[in-house]
Design a protein around this motif. Structure first.
Motif, PDB file in Angstrom:
ATOM      1  N   CYS A 174      43.489  77.046  12.262  1.00 60.37           N
ATOM      2  CA  CYS A 174      42.058  77.360  12.451  1.00 60.37           C
ATOM      3  C   CYS A 174      41.151  76.344  11.769  1.00 60.37           C
ATOM      4  CB  CYS A 174      41.719  78.759  11.970  1.00 60.37           C
ATOM      5  SG  CYS A 174      42.512  79.990  12.975  1.00 60.37           S
ATOM      6  N   ASP A 195      34.260  79.060  15.854  1.00 56.83           N
ATOM      7  CA  ASP A 195      33.841  80.123  14.934  1.00 56.83           C
ATOM      8  C   ASP A 195      32.703  79.571  14.064  1.00 56.83           C
ATOM      9  OD1 ASP A 195      33.565  82.139  13.096  1.00 56.83           O
ATOM     10  OD2 ASP A 195      35.702  82.332  12.640  1.00 56.83           O
ATOM     11  N   SER A 212      40.376  75.815   6.528  1.00 54.91           N
ATOM     12  CA  SER A 212      39.608  76.892   7.156  1.00 54.91           C
ATOM     13  C   SER A 212      39.166  77.955   6.148  1.00 54.91           C
ATOM     14  CB  SER A 212      40.447  77.559   8.249  1.00 54.91           C
ATOM     15  OG  SER A 212      41.650  78.051   7.679  1.00 54.91           O
TER      16      SER A 212
END
Ligand code: FMN
Length: 323
Positions: A111, A119, A76
């Motif tokens: 993430c 995102d 990430s």
């Protein structure tokens, strides 16, 4: 003909990345059987690459015979991902693939994987930084979105295109779905209509004929096959025959025996004992799935303690089947 940037593949069929499955031995086995255009390694953590973790040496091994090969990275942090992409290029990979589809909790918590679909600015940054750090083709593999309320695969597809990715692969389930329900191929068709870079379809290809059906129904440029490769390692060769307009050949009992033995001997000779035993058990499960007599072999192997005993059990099993 499937092409990522200037790199053209002899077949539009791609082995999907599968952690703990698409290791060197399995890739080699499938490649030797023919019909595959591109094999993909199991995913590699960008953090492990950054730290030069010792497990990389095992994961990243590949033979020239496997090429063209794609190495998939996940993470990430854009900086670490760009470093990982560069590292992949230095390893001699033909394609670098970014994982934006893994729904496993362990990965989502970091993430990474499918969480990047929640995102998109971060996803864009990662693709941009990876693009700037490699000259080999760059691809992105993703799902339909986090859940039914957040289906943003079309948006992510456009981001990939805008940031210079050479292709995308879509597994059109949501992350929440994991592997439940069915992969909705109409989403692959929609993605294909909305971008001009190559779109590879993935999800629930079970039979060789499904490859043609997916291409016809969605217009996709290539087809990526995951789980069916373990149940039927001949699927690429069979589907390639169908694509040429020929009838696919069914493997004989002897073909099955030879394939399993070749695979298991590779594992015995190349892997550390514990890992070899784990893989022998896993693959016996896949290879004999849906095969009533296969239960005998699965029961038998539960008590075996060495790869050689395992190989003998496979030989005995097939001798009994032939008789
Ligand atoms: C055991 C296993 C491991 C997987 N590991 C990865 C992975 O490392 N990276 C990835 O992008 N997808 C991974 N996947 C997802 C597959 O690449 C593929 O998208 C999914 O299985 C759907 O295709 P299929 O229906 O042909 O199996 C994995 C799937 C399985 C079953």
């Amino acid at each position: 003909m499937l092409k990522y940037g200037p790199v053209q593949f002899a077949s539009p069929l791609i082995l999907a990345p599968m952690a703990d499955v698409t290791d060197r031995q399995f890739r080699l086995l499938l490649k030797r059987m023919g019909g595959i255009g591109l094999v993909t390694m199991e995913f590699v953590s960008s953090r492990d690459i950054h730290l030069r973790h010792k497990r990389l040496a095992t994961i990243l091994r590949y033979s020239p015979e496997e090429r063209p090969i794609s190495i998939q990275v996940y993470g990430s942090d854009p900086e670490l991902m760009a470093e990982a992409a560069r590292f992949v290029q230095e390893q001699g990979a033909d394609v670098c693939d970014i994982n934006m589809g893994c729904p496993a909790n362990k990965i989502l918590k970091g993430c990474a994987g499918a969480k990047l679909m929640a995102d998109l600015p971060l996803a864009r940054d990662i693709i941009r930084r990876c693009r700037a750090s490699v000259s080999i083709p760059l691809t992105v593999k993703f799902r339909a979105g986090m859940d039914d309320g957040r289906l943003n695969y079309l948006e992510l597809g456009r981001i990939c295109q805008d940031e210079g990715a050479d292709g995308v692969a879509l597994h059109p389930r949501t992350a929440r779905q994991m592997y439940s329900g069915r992969a909705d191929w109409s989403r692959i068709a929609r993605l294909k209509e909305s971008i001009s870079i190559p779109v590879v379809g993935n999800g629930d290809v079970e039979q060789p004929g499904d490859v043609l059906r997916m291409m016809q129904e969605t217009g996709c440029d290539g087809v990526m096959i995951g789980r069916a490769s373990m149940r039927n390692p001949w699927i690429y060769r069979q589907a390639a025959a169908l694509l040429r307009g020929e009838a696919p050949v069914e493997p004989t009992l002897l073909d099955r025996r030879d394939l399993i033995l070749e695979h298991f001997r590779l594992l015995r000779d190349e892997e550390e004992h514990r890992l070899a035993m784990h893989k022998l058990r896993t693959f016996t499960g896949w290879y004999t799935r849906g095969w009533a007599e296969g239960r005998d072999l699965r029961v038998r192997i539960a008590s075996l303690e060495s790869p050689d005993h395992f190989i003998q059990a496979v030989i005995d099993f097939f001798d009994a089947q032939a008789a």
